[in-house]
Every structure is written in C-alpha cells, then in structure tokens.
Design a protein around this motif. Structure first.
Motif, mmCIF file in Angstrom:
data_model
loop_
_atom_site.group_PDB
_atom_site.id
_atom_site.type_symbol
_atom_site.label_atom_id
_atom_site.label_comp_id
_atom_site.label_asym_id
_atom_site.label_seq_id
_atom_site.Cartn_x
_atom_site.Cartn_y
_atom_site.Cartn_z
ATOM 1 N N PRO A 97 -60.539 -16.170 6.944
ATOM 2 C CA PRO A 97 -59.268 -15.857 7.603
ATOM 3 C C PRO A 97 -59.541 -15.057 8.878
ATOM 4 C CG PRO A 97 -59.430 -14.723 5.487
ATOM 5 C CD PRO A 97 -60.634 -15.586 5.623
ATOM 6 N N PRO A 98 -58.875 -15.374 9.961
ATOM 7 C CA PRO A 98 -59.191 -14.713 11.238
ATOM 8 C C PRO A 98 -58.677 -13.282 11.322
ATOM 9 C CG PRO A 98 -57.337 -16.178 11.512
ATOM 10 C CD PRO A 98 -57.823 -16.374 10.101
ATOM 11 N N MET A 99 -59.418 -12.481 12.067
ATOM 12 C CA MET A 99 -58.967 -11.141 12.440
ATOM 13 C C MET A 99 -58.424 -11.289 13.857
ATOM 14 S SD MET A 99 -61.947 -8.643 11.022
ATOM 15 C CE MET A 99 -61.095 -7.190 11.584
ATOM 16 N N LYS A 100 -57.128 -11.182 14.018
ATOM 17 C CA LYS A 100 -56.511 -11.463 15.309
ATOM 18 C C LYS A 100 -56.715 -10.354 16.322
ATOM 19 C CE LYS A 100 -53.291 -14.628 13.312
ATOM 20 N NZ LYS A 100 -51.980 -15.131 13.172
ATOM 21 N N VAL A 101 -56.833 -9.127 15.850
ATOM 22 C CA VAL A 101 -57.042 -7.992 16.751
ATOM 23 C C VAL A 101 -58.203 -7.162 16.216
ATOM 24 C CG1 VAL A 101 -56.029 -5.920 17.749
ATOM 25 C CG2 VAL A 101 -54.602 -7.914 17.360
ATOM 26 N N LYS A 102 -59.150 -6.841 17.085
ATOM 27 C CA LYS A 102 -60.268 -5.972 16.718
ATOM 28 C C LYS A 102 -60.215 -4.735 17.600
ATOM 29 C CE LYS A 102 -63.406 -9.405 14.909
ATOM 30 N NZ LYS A 102 -64.804 -9.848 14.875
ATOM 31 N N SER A 103 -60.819 -3.660 17.129
ATOM 32 C CA SER A 103 -60.791 -2.413 17.895
ATOM 33 C C SER A 103 -62.174 -1.774 17.905
ATOM 34 C CB SER A 103 -59.780 -1.443 17.299
ATOM 35 O OG SER A 103 -60.175 -1.071 16.000
ATOM 36 N N TYR A 104 -62.387 -0.916 18.893
ATOM 37 C CA TYR A 104 -63.595 -0.115 18.974
ATOM 38 C C TYR A 104 -63.245 1.203 19.649
ATOM 39 C CZ TYR A 104 -63.846 -1.754 23.827
ATOM 40 O OH TYR A 104 -63.556 -2.036 25.130
ATOM 41 N N ARG A 105 -64.081 2.210 19.428
ATOM 42 C CA ARG A 105 -63.834 3.549 19.974
ATOM 43 C C ARG A 105 -64.811 3.838 21.109
ATOM 44 N NH1 ARG A 105 -60.409 6.018 16.940
ATOM 45 N NH2 ARG A 105 -60.839 8.191 17.186
ATOM 46 N N THR A 106 -64.319 4.528 22.109
ATOM 47 C CA THR A 106 -65.173 4.955 23.214
ATOM 48 C C THR A 106 -65.293 6.478 23.164
ATOM 49 O OG1 THR A 106 -63.251 5.034 24.671
ATOM 50 C CG2 THR A 106 -64.566 3.034 24.716
ATOM 51 N N PRO A 107 -66.457 7.017 23.524
ATOM 52 C CA PRO A 107 -66.618 8.469 23.481
ATOM 53 C C PRO A 107 -65.851 9.140 24.624
ATOM 54 C CG PRO A 107 -68.617 7.431 24.280
ATOM 55 C CD PRO A 107 -67.695 6.332 23.874
ATOM 56 N N PRO A 108 -65.310 10.330 24.387
ATOM 57 C CA PRO A 108 -64.505 11.001 25.408
ATOM 58 C C PRO A 108 -65.294 11.394 26.653
ATOM 59 C CG PRO A 108 -64.666 12.362 23.437
ATOM 60 C CD PRO A 108 -65.340 11.075 23.144
ATOM 61 N N ASN A 109 -66.613 11.537 26.547
ATOM 62 C CA ASN A 109 -67.381 11.944 27.723
ATOM 63 C C ASN A 109 -67.429 10.844 28.788
ATOM 64 O OD1 ASN A 109 -68.998 10.446 26.017
ATOM 65 N ND2 ASN A 109 -70.884 11.367 26.761
ATOM 66 N N LEU A 110 -67.011 9.625 28.472
ATOM 67 C CA LEU A 110 -66.947 8.559 29.473
ATOM 68 C C LEU A 110 -65.892 8.846 30.536
ATOM 69 C CD1 LEU A 110 -67.146 5.276 27.369
ATOM 70 C CD2 LEU A 110 -68.891 6.250 28.833
ATOM 71 N N TYR A 111 -64.904 9.643 30.193
ATOM 72 C CA TYR A 111 -63.768 9.872 31.075
ATOM 73 C C TYR A 111 -63.845 11.183 31.847
ATOM 74 C CZ TYR A 111 -62.225 6.119 28.123
ATOM 75 O OH TYR A 111 -62.158 4.927 27.450
ATOM 76 N N VAL A 112 -64.954 11.905 31.677
ATOM 77 C CA VAL A 112 -65.143 13.164 32.391
ATOM 78 C C VAL A 112 -66.442 13.038 33.185
ATOM 79 C CG1 VAL A 112 -65.463 15.656 32.160
ATOM 80 C CG2 VAL A 112 -64.011 14.452 30.549
ATOM 81 N N GLY A 113 -66.355 13.091 34.505
ATOM 82 C CA GLY A 113 -67.555 12.985 35.329
ATOM 83 C C GLY A 113 -68.454 14.179 35.109
ATOM 84 N N PHE A 114 -68.247 15.223 35.870
ATOM 85 C CA PHE A 114 -68.944 16.477 35.659
ATOM 86 C C PHE A 114 -68.003 17.411 34.924
ATOM 87 C CE2 PHE A 114 -71.301 14.742 39.198
ATOM 88 C CZ PHE A 114 -72.597 15.018 38.822
ATOM 89 N N GLN A 115 -68.561 18.271 34.136
ATOM 90 C CA GLN A 115 -67.737 19.192 33.368
ATOM 91 C C GLN A 115 -67.034 20.156 34.315
ATOM 92 O OE1 GLN A 115 -69.672 20.869 29.976
ATOM 93 N NE2 GLN A 115 -68.427 22.706 30.101
ATOM 94 N N PRO A 116 -65.709 20.114 34.363
ATOM 95 C CA PRO A 116 -64.988 21.004 35.257
ATOM 96 C C PRO A 116 -65.107 22.472 34.824
ATOM 97 C CG PRO A 116 -63.487 19.413 34.214
ATOM 98 C CD PRO A 116 -64.836 19.222 33.626
ATOM 99 N N PRO A 117 -65.041 23.393 35.756
ATOM 100 C CA PRO A 117 -65.100 24.807 35.379
ATOM 101 C C PRO A 117 -63.811 25.238 34.676
ATOM 102 C CG PRO A 117 -64.725 24.595 37.729
ATOM 103 C CD PRO A 117 -64.954 23.213 37.204
#
Length: 74
Positions: A19-39
């Motif tokens: 039986p097909p899985m119509k929607v699949k998901s995966y998680r991305t780490p939060p550090n992908l969305y922060v370039g350098f750590q802001p002060p």
C-alpha cells in the motif's frame, strides 16, 4: 518562520505490491537556518540546558514522536 519538518509526495508505482505512503516527511536540523551565531542569544538555565542538550533555545530540536503519532497528524 521556518519548519523543521519537511513533507514530500513520492512517486507511487501502479505495480507496487505494498500500500502506498502518499506523504513522507523528514526533519532538518535547526542549525541549517542560522548562519553565524548571533550575539546575545537567549539561553536556557543550566538545568534546562542539560535537559534539552543545548544552551540556546534556537538550536533545540526535540526528537519526533512515535510513527503512530506522526500518522495521526497526517
């Protein structure tokens, strides 16, 4: 804002015996969305930091629940 969970629709073959899985998901780490750590980032208390595994809330990503919980959301 961004979402740590991404969804996609895989190809479903007409000859697939399962039986097909119509929607699949995966998680991305939060550090992908922060370039350098802001002060001056907000910080957890030492006790909370040990519980969450990081000092900064922006880098906290909880583990997903069980497969049953994820399927209920879909």
């Amino acid at each position: 804002m961004y979402s740590l969970v991404k969804y996609y629709h895989p190809y479903i073959s007409p000859f697939d015996p399962c039986p097909p899985m119509k929607v699949k998901s995966y998680r991305t780490p939060p550090n992908l969305y922060v370039g350098f750590q802001p002060p001056s980032l907000p910080q957890f208390s030492p006790k909370e930091a040990l519980f969450h595994g990081t000092l900064w809330p922006i880098f906290y990503s909880p583990y997903p629940g069980s497969k049953k919980e994820e399927m209920k959301r879909e």
